[in-house]
Design a protein around this motif. Structure first.
Motif, short mmCIF file in Angstrom:
data_model
loop_
_atom_site.label_atom_id
_atom_site.label_comp_id
_atom_site.label_asym_id
_atom_site.label_seq_id
_atom_site.Cartn_x
_atom_site.Cartn_y
_atom_site.Cartn_z
N GLY A 123 0.81 -1.22 0.00
CA GLY A 123 0.00 0.00 0.00
C GLY A 123 0.84 1.26 0.00
N TYR A 126 -0.92 5.24 4.36
CA TYR A 126 -2.25 4.97 4.94
C TYR A 126 -3.37 5.49 4.04
CZ TYR A 126 0.71 4.10 8.92
OH TYR A 126 1.70 3.62 9.74
N GLY A 128 -4.80 3.86 1.41
CA GLY A 128 -5.68 2.85 0.85
C GLY A 128 -5.39 2.59 -0.62
#
Length: 157
Positions: A123, A126, A128
């Motif tokens: 990823g 943070y 997404g």
């Protein structure tokens, strides 16, 4: 002036050969989870390694307890305590564990700190979103050596 030129050329060659000694994450050789040779050719700094154990890139104490670092507050209990690590593992074993514990301990949840490929789903922080571009290791080769140098100071008394 000639001596200066020779000195400068020698210094430049030394700097180039030192930089050439750093093993890239994709070139690391594991033998049964162990990395025998230094990743940098430069000794690790135990004091710098102790700093990496705290919050930041390493954050080792989020999962491991280290009595010597009690002043840092919260210590995790997910991984084994690191007190006496130098008595349980060799320097080469510790280097392998810190670089990529998955090479030695199948199924471990410990992050691969010196790995840049082979991830299932990487990823973008943070957000997404999927990661874009080249992957950087969580720790540099010298930071791995620093953490290993610090762990080598942790002996049972």
């Amino acid at each position: 002036m000639t001596r200066f030129a020779i000195f400068a050329a020698t210094a430049s060659l030394c700097a180039t050969s030192a930089a050439a000694e750093i093993v890239k994450p994709t070139d690391v050789t594991f033998v049964d989870g162990v990395i025998e040779a230094s990743l940098t050719g430069t000794p690790g700094d135990p004091a710098a390694g102790a700093e990496i154990m705290d919050k930041g890139a390493g954050n080792c104490i989020a999962c491991h307890a280290v009595t010597e670092l009690d002043h840092l507050g919260f210590h995790g209990e997910i991984g084994p305590p690191l007190d006496g690590a130098a008595d349980r593992w060799s320097e080469a074993e510790l280097r392998g564990i810190v670089a990529d514990a998955k090479q030695m301990f199948d199924g471990t949840m410990m992050p691969s700190f010196y790995r840049v490929d082979g991830f299932i789903r990487l990823g973008d922080a943070y957000t997404g979103d999927a990661h874009q571009g080249e992957v950087e290791p969580l720790l540099t080769a010298q930071q791995i050596e620093d953490v290993v140098a610090y762990l080598m100071t942790l002996k049972d008394e």
